[in-house]
Design an enzyme around this catalytic site. Structure first.
Site, PDB file in Angstrom:
ATOM      1  N   ASN A   7       6.302 -28.068  71.711  1.00 42.04           N
ATOM      2  CA  ASN A   7       5.489 -28.571  72.809  1.00 42.04           C
ATOM      3  C   ASN A   7       5.492 -27.536  73.943  1.00 42.04           C
ATOM      4  O   ASN A   7       6.557 -27.177  74.450  1.00 42.04           O
ATOM      5  CB  ASN A   7       6.087 -29.911  73.278  1.00 42.04           C
ATOM      6  CG  ASN A   7       5.322 -30.521  74.429  1.00 42.04           C
ATOM      7  OD1 ASN A   7       4.950 -29.826  75.365  1.00 42.04           O
ATOM      8  ND2 ASN A   7       5.086 -31.815  74.366  1.00 42.04           N
ATOM      9  N   HIS A  10       5.382 -27.405  79.228  1.00 41.71           N
ATOM     10  CA  HIS A  10       6.121 -26.897  80.384  1.00 41.71           C
ATOM     11  C   HIS A  10       5.713 -25.486  80.783  1.00 41.71           C
ATOM     12  O   HIS A  10       5.899 -25.085  81.927  1.00 41.71           O
ATOM     13  CB  HIS A  10       7.625 -26.962  80.135  1.00 41.71           C
ATOM     14  CG  HIS A  10       8.131 -28.375  80.168  1.00 41.71           C
ATOM     15  ND1 HIS A  10       7.918 -29.206  81.245  1.00 41.71           N
ATOM     16  CD2 HIS A  10       8.794 -29.106  79.261  1.00 41.71           C
ATOM     17  CE1 HIS A  10       8.455 -30.384  80.987  1.00 41.71           C
ATOM     18  NE2 HIS A  10       8.980 -30.354  79.787  1.00 41.71           N
ATOM     19  N   HIS A  43       0.174 -32.174  75.504  1.00 40.08           N
ATOM     20  CA  HIS A  43      -0.182 -33.506  76.016  1.00 40.08           C
ATOM     21  C   HIS A  43      -1.234 -33.318  77.091  1.00 40.08           C
ATOM     22  O   HIS A  43      -0.946 -32.811  78.170  1.00 40.08           O
ATOM     23  CB  HIS A  43       1.081 -34.172  76.588  1.00 40.08           C
ATOM     24  CG  HIS A  43       0.868 -35.584  77.039  1.00 40.08           C
ATOM     25  ND1 HIS A  43       1.903 -36.362  77.481  1.00 40.08           N
ATOM     26  CD2 HIS A  43      -0.241 -36.357  77.123  1.00 40.08           C
ATOM     27  CE1 HIS A  43       1.432 -37.569  77.820  1.00 40.08           C
ATOM     28  NE2 HIS A  43       0.136 -37.576  77.617  1.00 40.08           N
ATOM     29  N   ARG A  45      -2.919 -34.863  79.766  1.00 42.31           N
ATOM     30  CA  ARG A  45      -2.737 -36.084  80.556  1.00 42.31           C
ATOM     31  C   ARG A  45      -3.997 -36.383  81.359  1.00 42.31           C
ATOM     32  O   ARG A  45      -4.754 -35.476  81.706  1.00 42.31           O
ATOM     33  CB  ARG A  45      -1.536 -35.926  81.496  1.00 42.31           C
ATOM     34  CG  ARG A  45      -0.215 -35.778  80.760  1.00 42.31           C
ATOM     35  CD  ARG A  45       0.943 -35.784  81.742  1.00 42.31           C
ATOM     36  NE  ARG A  45       1.184 -37.087  82.290  1.00 42.31           N
ATOM     37  CZ  ARG A  45       2.187 -37.893  81.934  1.00 42.31           C
ATOM     38  NH1 ARG A  45       3.074 -37.500  81.048  1.00 42.31           N
ATOM     39  NH2 ARG A  45       2.319 -39.077  82.483  1.00 42.31           N
ATOM     40  N   ARG A  49      -2.060 -32.696  84.864  1.00 41.60           N
ATOM     41  CA  ARG A  49      -1.023 -32.076  85.708  1.00 41.60           C
ATOM     42  C   ARG A  49      -0.478 -30.785  85.104  1.00 41.60           C
ATOM     43  O   ARG A  49       0.012 -29.935  85.816  1.00 41.60           O
ATOM     44  CB  ARG A  49       0.118 -33.056  85.973  1.00 41.60           C
ATOM     45  CG  ARG A  49       0.990 -33.342  84.776  1.00 41.60           C
ATOM     46  CD  ARG A  49       2.220 -34.111  85.174  1.00 41.60           C
ATOM     47  NE  ARG A  49       1.904 -35.473  85.545  1.00 41.60           N
ATOM     48  CZ  ARG A  49       2.774 -36.480  85.428  1.00 41.60           C
ATOM     49  NH1 ARG A  49       3.988 -36.247  84.981  1.00 41.60           N
ATOM     50  NH2 ARG A  49       2.448 -37.693  85.749  1.00 41.60           N
ATOM     51  N   GLU A  70      -1.318 -34.709  71.950  1.00 42.90           N
ATOM     52  CA  GLU A  70      -0.648 -35.931  72.398  1.00 42.90           C
ATOM     53  C   GLU A  70      -1.523 -36.551  73.478  1.00 42.90           C
ATOM     54  O   GLU A  70      -1.974 -35.843  74.384  1.00 42.90           O
ATOM     55  CB  GLU A  70       0.710 -35.510  72.954  1.00 42.90           C
ATOM     56  CG  GLU A  70       1.684 -36.618  73.110  1.00 42.90           C
ATOM     57  CD  GLU A  70       2.985 -36.075  73.683  1.00 42.90           C
ATOM     58  OE1 GLU A  70       3.525 -35.097  73.144  1.00 42.90           O
ATOM     59  OE2 GLU A  70       3.443 -36.644  74.679  1.00 42.90           O
ATOM     60  N   THR A 101       6.841 -38.634  79.218  1.00 42.64           N
ATOM     61  CA  THR A 101       6.634 -39.888  78.510  1.00 42.64           C
ATOM     62  C   THR A 101       7.952 -40.645  78.453  1.00 42.64           C
ATOM     63  O   THR A 101       8.936 -40.136  77.929  1.00 42.64           O
ATOM     64  CB  THR A 101       6.118 -39.604  77.085  1.00 42.64           C
ATOM     65  OG1 THR A 101       5.075 -38.641  77.178  1.00 42.64           O
ATOM     66  CG2 THR A 101       5.599 -40.858  76.435  1.00 42.64           C
ATOM     67  N   GLU A 151       6.167 -41.174  65.216  1.00 41.36           N
ATOM     68  CA  GLU A 151       7.135 -40.248  65.799  1.00 41.36           C
ATOM     69  C   GLU A 151       8.177 -41.118  66.480  1.00 41.36           C
ATOM     70  O   GLU A 151       7.871 -41.833  67.447  1.00 41.36           O
ATOM     71  CB  GLU A 151       6.479 -39.304  66.815  1.00 41.36           C
ATOM     72  CG  GLU A 151       7.511 -38.326  67.401  1.00 41.36           C
ATOM     73  CD  GLU A 151       6.943 -37.388  68.442  1.00 41.36           C
ATOM     74  OE1 GLU A 151       5.747 -37.032  68.368  1.00 41.36           O
ATOM     75  OE2 GLU A 151       7.705 -37.015  69.356  1.00 41.36           O
ATOM     76  N   HIS A 191      11.758 -36.019  71.479  1.00 39.37           N
ATOM     77  CA  HIS A 191      11.955 -36.308  72.900  1.00 39.37           C
ATOM     78  C   HIS A 191      13.426 -36.158  73.256  1.00 39.37           C
ATOM     79  O   HIS A 191      14.270 -36.867  72.724  1.00 39.37           O
ATOM     80  CB  HIS A 191      11.470 -37.704  73.319  1.00 39.37           C
ATOM     81  CG  HIS A 191      11.063 -37.742  74.768  1.00 39.37           C
ATOM     82  ND1 HIS A 191      11.980 -37.745  75.779  1.00 39.37           N
ATOM     83  CD2 HIS A 191       9.846 -37.725  75.361  1.00 39.37           C
ATOM     84  CE1 HIS A 191      11.342 -37.747  76.931  1.00 39.37           C
ATOM     85  NE2 HIS A 191      10.051 -37.725  76.706  1.00 39.37           N
TER      86      HIS A 191
HETATM   87  N1  PXP Z   1       7.317 -36.133  71.669  1.00 41.61           N
HETATM   88  C1  PXP Z   1       6.588 -36.789  72.603  1.00 41.61           C
HETATM   89  C2  PXP Z   1       5.707 -37.901  72.168  1.00 41.61           C
HETATM   90  C3  PXP Z   1       6.654 -36.403  73.960  1.00 41.61           C
HETATM   91  O1  PXP Z   1       5.936 -37.070  74.884  1.00 41.61           O
HETATM   92  C4  PXP Z   1       7.465 -35.302  74.315  1.00 41.61           C
HETATM   93  C5  PXP Z   1       7.507 -34.853  75.746  1.00 41.61           C
HETATM   94  O2  PXP Z   1       6.279 -34.367  76.154  1.00 41.61           O
HETATM   95  C6  PXP Z   1       8.189 -34.650  73.301  1.00 41.61           C
HETATM   96  C7  PXP Z   1       8.120 -35.105  72.001  1.00 41.61           C
HETATM   97  C8  PXP Z   1       9.041 -33.474  73.587  1.00 41.61           C
HETATM   98  O3  PXP Z   1      10.116 -33.870  74.385  1.00 41.61           O
HETATM   99  P1  PXP Z   1      11.034 -32.767  75.072  1.00 41.61           P
HETATM  100  O4  PXP Z   1      10.153 -31.992  76.006  1.00 41.61           O
HETATM  101  O5  PXP Z   1      12.069 -33.573  75.764  1.00 41.61           O
HETATM  102  O6  PXP Z   1      11.571 -31.911  73.958  1.00 41.61           O
END
Ligand code: PXP
Length: 239
Positions: A7, A10, A43, A45, A49, A70, A101, A151, A191
């Site tokens: 992901n 960030h 994601h 949003r 953001r 996402e 999330t 997931e 997550h």
């Molecule tokens: N899976 C989902 C559905 C999420 O919303 C997120 C966070 O955006 C992640 C996985 C990844 O989580 P993390 O950034 O804590 O590794």
């Protein structure tokens, strides 16, 4: 083999802090693929953001492994996904005020609404995953809604402190993964996973892919900082 979907939200968060061009999540995605990621998650949003529409459009064209979009279950997002046609969408709950999330999607409580969204996306040729808490009623509802994947939300596992609470959360994940497979669902998880807590989740045989963002980006900043400073000093020396 267990996959890793990276992901890159960030990276976009840092870019948006200056409303500039750098660092580019698209470049980060391509590097993650070169390093062996099995897919890229972003994601988009409602408040934009971090990830922007431009990012998903470029990623759709450039990602060679798999783009997992996402998104919340809203008409706007459904239309974007159906036009973009990523390989996969992961449906998540979304609240404006949250930092990330926070909980899983309540599929059990909204099975018709979620089922309709799943149907439209699958008709559009997009695989659908539902991000849910590792609870029996949510897994069963995901199967009823016609999803391809669940997931499993690993946030409670990641936040559990001490061996016993952590083992209890791991047991919930294992149970949900087993139930999911038995109901014909494919199972991913993610997550809050990091370098210390990932191994037991990675060892769950039913889990096909982990979705990880924050810990990888956080580590990338630290392992890359020394080189970045050295390169700046070299650039200064050219003055
Ligand atoms: N899976 C989902 C559905 C999420 O919303 C997120 C966070 O955006 C992640 C996985 C990844 O989580 P993390 O950034 O804590 O590794």
């Amino acid at each position: 083999m267990l996959g890793l979907c990276v992901n890159v939200d960030h990276i976009a968060t840092i870019r948006q802090s200056r409303r500039g061009q750098e660092p580019d999540p698209v470049q980060a995605a391509l590097l993650a693929e070169l390093a062996g990621a099995s897919g890229i998650t972003v994601h988009l949003r409602e408040d934009r953001r971090h990830i922007q529409d431009r990012d998903v459009e470029l990623l759709r064209r450039l990602v060679k492994t798999k783009l997992n979009l996402e998104m919340a279950v809203t008409e706007e997002m459904l239309q974007i996904a159906l036009a973009l046609k990523p390989e996969m969408t992961t449906l998540v709950p979304e609240r404006r005020e949250e930092l990330t999330t926070e909980g899983g999607l309540d599929v059990h409580g909204h099975v018709d609404e979620v089922g309709q969204a799943v149907h439209r996306l699958r008709e559009g040729g997009i695989a659908v995953s539902l991000f849910i808490d590792p609870e029996h009623n949510q897994v069963a509802a995901a199967a009823r809604a016609g999803a391809d994947f669940v997931e499993l939300h690993t946030g409670s596992y990641a936040e559990a402190r001490g061996r016993k609470p952590q083992e209890a959360e791991l047991a919930r994940l294992i149970q949900a993964a087993t139930t999911g497979r038995a109901l014909g669902l494919r199972v991913n998880a993610g997550h809050g996973l990091d370098y210390r807590n990932v191994a037991p989740v990675a060892a769950i045989p039913e889990v096909e892919e982990l979705s990880i963002g924050h810990s990888i980006v956080a580590r990338a900043i630290l392992v890359g900082l020394e080189r970045a400073v050295r390169e700046m000093l070299t650039a200064m020396g050219k003055g």
